[in-house]
Design a protein around this motif. Sequence first.
Motif, PDB file in Angstrom:
ATOM      1  N   VAL A 131       2.092   8.858  24.050  1.00  0.00           N
ATOM      2  CA  VAL A 131       1.464   9.317  24.727  1.00  0.00           C
ATOM      3  C   VAL A 131      -0.028   9.604  24.339  1.00  0.00           C
ATOM      4  CG1 VAL A 131       1.221  11.353  26.539  1.00  0.00           C
ATOM      5  CG2 VAL A 131       3.438  10.383  26.061  1.00  0.00           C
ATOM      6  N   TYR A 132       0.055   9.959  23.462  1.00  0.00           N
ATOM      7  CA  TYR A 132      -1.339  10.505  22.729  1.00  0.00           C
ATOM      8  C   TYR A 132      -2.091   8.971  22.557  1.00  0.00           C
ATOM      9  CZ  TYR A 132      -0.782  15.405  21.981  1.00  0.00           C
ATOM     10  OH  TYR A 132      -0.991  16.843  22.288  1.00  0.00           O
ATOM     11  N   ALA A 133      -1.540   8.004  21.976  1.00  0.00           N
ATOM     12  CA  ALA A 133      -2.248   6.789  21.793  1.00  0.00           C
ATOM     13  C   ALA A 133      -2.725   6.202  23.197  1.00  0.00           C
ATOM     14  CB  ALA A 133      -0.991   5.653  21.203  1.00  0.00           C
ATOM     15  N   SER A 134      -2.047   6.642  24.409  1.00  0.00           N
ATOM     16  CA  SER A 134      -2.612   6.088  25.560  1.00  0.00           C
ATOM     17  C   SER A 134      -3.766   7.121  26.028  1.00  0.00           C
ATOM     18  CB  SER A 134      -1.524   6.227  26.526  1.00  0.00           C
ATOM     19  OG  SER A 134      -1.865   5.829  28.023  1.00  0.00           O
ATOM     20  N   LEU A 135      -3.812   8.013  25.666  1.00  0.00           N
ATOM     21  CA  LEU A 135      -4.699   8.996  25.768  1.00  0.00           C
ATOM     22  C   LEU A 135      -6.105   8.587  25.131  1.00  0.00           C
ATOM     23  CD1 LEU A 135      -3.456  12.656  25.810  1.00  0.00           C
ATOM     24  CD2 LEU A 135      -4.297  11.244  28.043  1.00  0.00           C
ATOM     25  N   ALA A 136      -5.854   8.245  23.989  1.00  0.00           N
ATOM     26  CA  ALA A 136      -6.953   7.714  22.999  1.00  0.00           C
ATOM     27  C   ALA A 136      -7.378   6.343  23.746  1.00  0.00           C
ATOM     28  CB  ALA A 136      -6.302   7.442  21.706  1.00  0.00           C
ATOM     29  N   ALA A 137      -6.549   5.370  23.950  1.00  0.00           N
ATOM     30  CA  ALA A 137      -7.158   4.360  24.654  1.00  0.00           C
ATOM     31  C   ALA A 137      -7.824   4.473  25.721  1.00  0.00           C
ATOM     32  CB  ALA A 137      -5.860   3.446  24.851  1.00  0.00           C
ATOM     33  N   GLU A 138      -7.476   5.389  26.707  1.00  0.00           N
ATOM     34  CA  GLU A 138      -8.056   5.719  28.033  1.00  0.00           C
ATOM     35  C   GLU A 138      -9.557   6.317  27.840  1.00  0.00           C
ATOM     36  OE1 GLU A 138      -5.690   7.984  30.938  1.00  0.00           O
ATOM     37  OE2 GLU A 138      -4.227   6.819  30.773  1.00  0.00           O
ATOM     38  N   THR A 139      -9.560   7.302  26.941  1.00  0.00           N
ATOM     39  CA  THR A 139     -10.673   8.124  26.636  1.00  0.00           C
ATOM     40  C   THR A 139     -11.794   7.717  25.658  1.00  0.00           C
ATOM     41  OG1 THR A 139      -9.659   9.509  25.104  1.00  0.00           O
ATOM     42  CG2 THR A 139      -9.439  10.196  27.423  1.00  0.00           C
ATOM     43  N   GLY A 140     -11.314   6.806  24.662  1.00  0.00           N
ATOM     44  CA  GLY A 140     -11.975   6.120  23.661  1.00  0.00           C
ATOM     45  C   GLY A 140     -12.178   7.344  22.331  1.00  0.00           C
ATOM     46  N   VAL A 141     -11.441   8.348  22.533  1.00  0.00           N
ATOM     47  CA  VAL A 141     -11.401   9.331  21.343  1.00  0.00           C
ATOM     48  C   VAL A 141     -10.191   8.904  20.432  1.00  0.00           C
ATOM     49  CG1 VAL A 141     -10.733  11.964  21.250  1.00  0.00           C
ATOM     50  CG2 VAL A 141     -12.125  11.245  22.953  1.00  0.00           C
ATOM     51  N   LEU A 183      -4.141  19.603  22.045  1.00  0.00           N
ATOM     52  CA  LEU A 183      -5.238  18.599  22.555  1.00  0.00           C
ATOM     53  C   LEU A 183      -6.502  19.200  22.039  1.00  0.00           C
ATOM     54  CD1 LEU A 183      -3.877  18.228  26.143  1.00  0.00           C
ATOM     55  CD2 LEU A 183      -4.343  16.565  24.455  1.00  0.00           C
ATOM     56  N   ALA A 184      -6.588  20.600  21.961  1.00  0.00           N
ATOM     57  CA  ALA A 184      -7.801  21.278  21.444  1.00  0.00           C
ATOM     58  C   ALA A 184      -8.316  20.740  20.086  1.00  0.00           C
ATOM     59  CB  ALA A 184      -7.500  22.870  21.427  1.00  0.00           C
ATOM     60  N   PRO A 244     -13.229  22.099  24.572  1.00  0.00           N
ATOM     61  CA  PRO A 244     -12.486  22.965  25.448  1.00  0.00           C
ATOM     62  C   PRO A 244     -12.534  22.754  26.699  1.00  0.00           C
ATOM     63  CG  PRO A 244     -13.506  24.120  23.694  1.00  0.00           C
ATOM     64  CD  PRO A 244     -14.171  22.714  23.750  1.00  0.00           C
ATOM     65  N   ASP A 245     -13.723  22.395  27.436  1.00  0.00           N
ATOM     66  CA  ASP A 245     -13.640  22.174  28.681  1.00  0.00           C
ATOM     67  C   ASP A 245     -12.952  20.875  29.373  1.00  0.00           C
ATOM     68  OD1 ASP A 245     -15.541  20.449  27.538  1.00  0.00           O
ATOM     69  OD2 ASP A 245     -17.085  20.264  29.251  1.00  0.00           O
ATOM     70  N   GLU A 246     -12.475  19.927  28.427  1.00  0.00           N
ATOM     71  CA  GLU A 246     -11.796  18.889  28.680  1.00  0.00           C
ATOM     72  C   GLU A 246     -10.453  18.980  28.501  1.00  0.00           C
ATOM     73  OE1 GLU A 246     -13.227  15.272  26.783  1.00  0.00           O
ATOM     74  OE2 GLU A 246     -15.407  15.780  27.106  1.00  0.00           O
ATOM     75  N   VAL A 247      -9.909  19.959  27.880  1.00  0.00           N
ATOM     76  CA  VAL A 247      -8.334  20.315  27.725  1.00  0.00           C
ATOM     77  C   VAL A 247      -7.705  20.235  28.821  1.00  0.00           C
ATOM     78  CG1 VAL A 247      -6.682  21.595  26.625  1.00  0.00           C
ATOM     79  CG2 VAL A 247      -8.846  21.284  25.175  1.00  0.00           C
ATOM     80  N   PRO A 248      -8.181  21.007  29.799  1.00  0.00           N
ATOM     81  CA  PRO A 248      -7.297  21.148  31.139  1.00  0.00           C
ATOM     82  C   PRO A 248      -7.000  19.794  31.795  1.00  0.00           C
ATOM     83  CG  PRO A 248      -8.867  23.006  30.979  1.00  0.00           C
ATOM     84  CD  PRO A 248      -9.085  22.009  29.989  1.00  0.00           C
ATOM     85  N   ALA A 249      -8.021  18.955  31.916  1.00  0.00           N
ATOM     86  CA  ALA A 249      -7.941  17.632  32.563  1.00  0.00           C
ATOM     87  C   ALA A 249      -6.915  16.813  31.483  1.00  0.00           C
ATOM     88  CB  ALA A 249      -9.269  17.044  32.629  1.00  0.00           C
ATOM     89  N   MET A 250      -7.331  16.783  30.243  1.00  0.00           N
ATOM     90  CA  MET A 250      -6.332  15.685  29.487  1.00  0.00           C
ATOM     91  C   MET A 250      -4.964  16.559  29.386  1.00  0.00           C
ATOM     92  SD  MET A 250      -8.220  13.613  28.058  1.00  0.00           S
ATOM     93  CE  MET A 250      -8.950  13.823  29.695  1.00  0.00           C
ATOM     94  N   ALA A 251      -4.701  17.769  29.486  1.00  0.00           N
ATOM     95  CA  ALA A 251      -3.378  18.256  29.501  1.00  0.00           C
ATOM     96  C   ALA A 251      -2.527  17.780  30.960  1.00  0.00           C
ATOM     97  CB  ALA A 251      -3.070  19.799  29.619  1.00  0.00           C
ATOM     98  N   ALA A 252      -3.389  17.736  31.979  1.00  0.00           N
ATOM     99  CA  ALA A 252      -2.939  17.291  33.149  1.00  0.00           C
ATOM    100  C   ALA A 252      -2.726  15.612  33.269  1.00  0.00           C
ATOM    101  CB  ALA A 252      -4.036  17.540  34.360  1.00  0.00           C
ATOM    102  N   ARG A 253      -3.533  14.988  32.405  1.00  0.00           N
ATOM    103  CA  ARG A 253      -3.192  13.566  32.305  1.00  0.00           C
ATOM    104  C   ARG A 253      -1.778  13.117  31.429  1.00  0.00           C
ATOM    105  NH1 ARG A 253      -2.495   9.026  34.740  1.00  0.00           N
ATOM    106  NH2 ARG A 253      -3.353   7.169  33.344  1.00  0.00           N
ATOM    107  N   TYR A 254      -1.943  14.021  30.466  1.00  0.00           N
ATOM    108  CA  TYR A 254      -0.834  13.892  29.572  1.00  0.00           C
ATOM    109  C   TYR A 254       0.639  13.987  30.069  1.00  0.00           C
ATOM    110  CZ  TYR A 254       2.355  14.969  25.341  1.00  0.00           C
ATOM    111  OH  TYR A 254       3.298  15.054  24.635  1.00  0.00           O
ATOM    112  N   ARG A 255       0.600  15.018  31.039  1.00  0.00           N
ATOM    113  CA  ARG A 255       1.699  15.270  31.836  1.00  0.00           C
ATOM    114  C   ARG A 255       2.065  14.451  33.059  1.00  0.00           C
ATOM    115  NH1 ARG A 255      -0.216  21.280  31.252  1.00  0.00           N
ATOM    116  NH2 ARG A 255       1.010  21.908  29.413  1.00  0.00           N
TER     117      ARG A 255
END
Length: 213
Positions: free
Chosen positions: A34-44, A63-64, A69-80
């Motif tokens: 899941v984190y690998a997918s987030l990394a691929a989506e965001t480039g982070v 995620l922090a 900090p201002d991106e964490v809520p959106a990343m948490a929502a995407r993760y879930r």
Amino acid sequence: MLDLDLPTSPDSGFAIGFDLDLTLADTRAGISAVYASLAAETGVHIDTDLVVRRIGPPLEEELAYWFPPDEVPAMAARYREIYAGIAIPATVLMPGAVAALDAVRARGGRVVVVSGKNQADTERTVRHLGLGADAVVGGLFGADKGTVLREHGAGAYIGDHTGDVDAARAASAVAVAVATGAFDSAALTAYGADVVLPDLRAFPEWLGGFRTG
């Protein structure tokens, strides 16, 4: 040795609490994906090996480390949003998990799973693994688990994290630690766990050593 009175009647309120990730469920491959997918989506860049070594605390805390900090809520929502489709199929049982729950039931007890994972994915994981718990509660970490454990009459709480020791303490339950997560036996002992087991395969014998009734 600690002495825990565990009533044998199902009506007596005897229950044992279990953590989920790295206690009952090996979620490392799924969470890494899941984190690998987030990394691929965001480039982070996300070091997934480091992530899985820290499994336990709330999602937002991890995620922090990787997002402002201002991106964490959106990343948490995407993760879930993507977790169920990616992580659940990759989740497997930890060694001894089924036998541990069977040991509780053999003594007339109930199994209560209390996890830091959100409620929906906690339920999905338990169902996927066929654990058949009597109660499943997600979204709680550390001492915050104590209220639920008390409500269900848990005499002990089994987990792999120091936060799980805090949970047992908050519930006035026996803190049983398994060295299958981020903390080894020495660290769990030093933190104050009442009992430290190498993994759940040692749990039935431990449970059998306590008086009942």
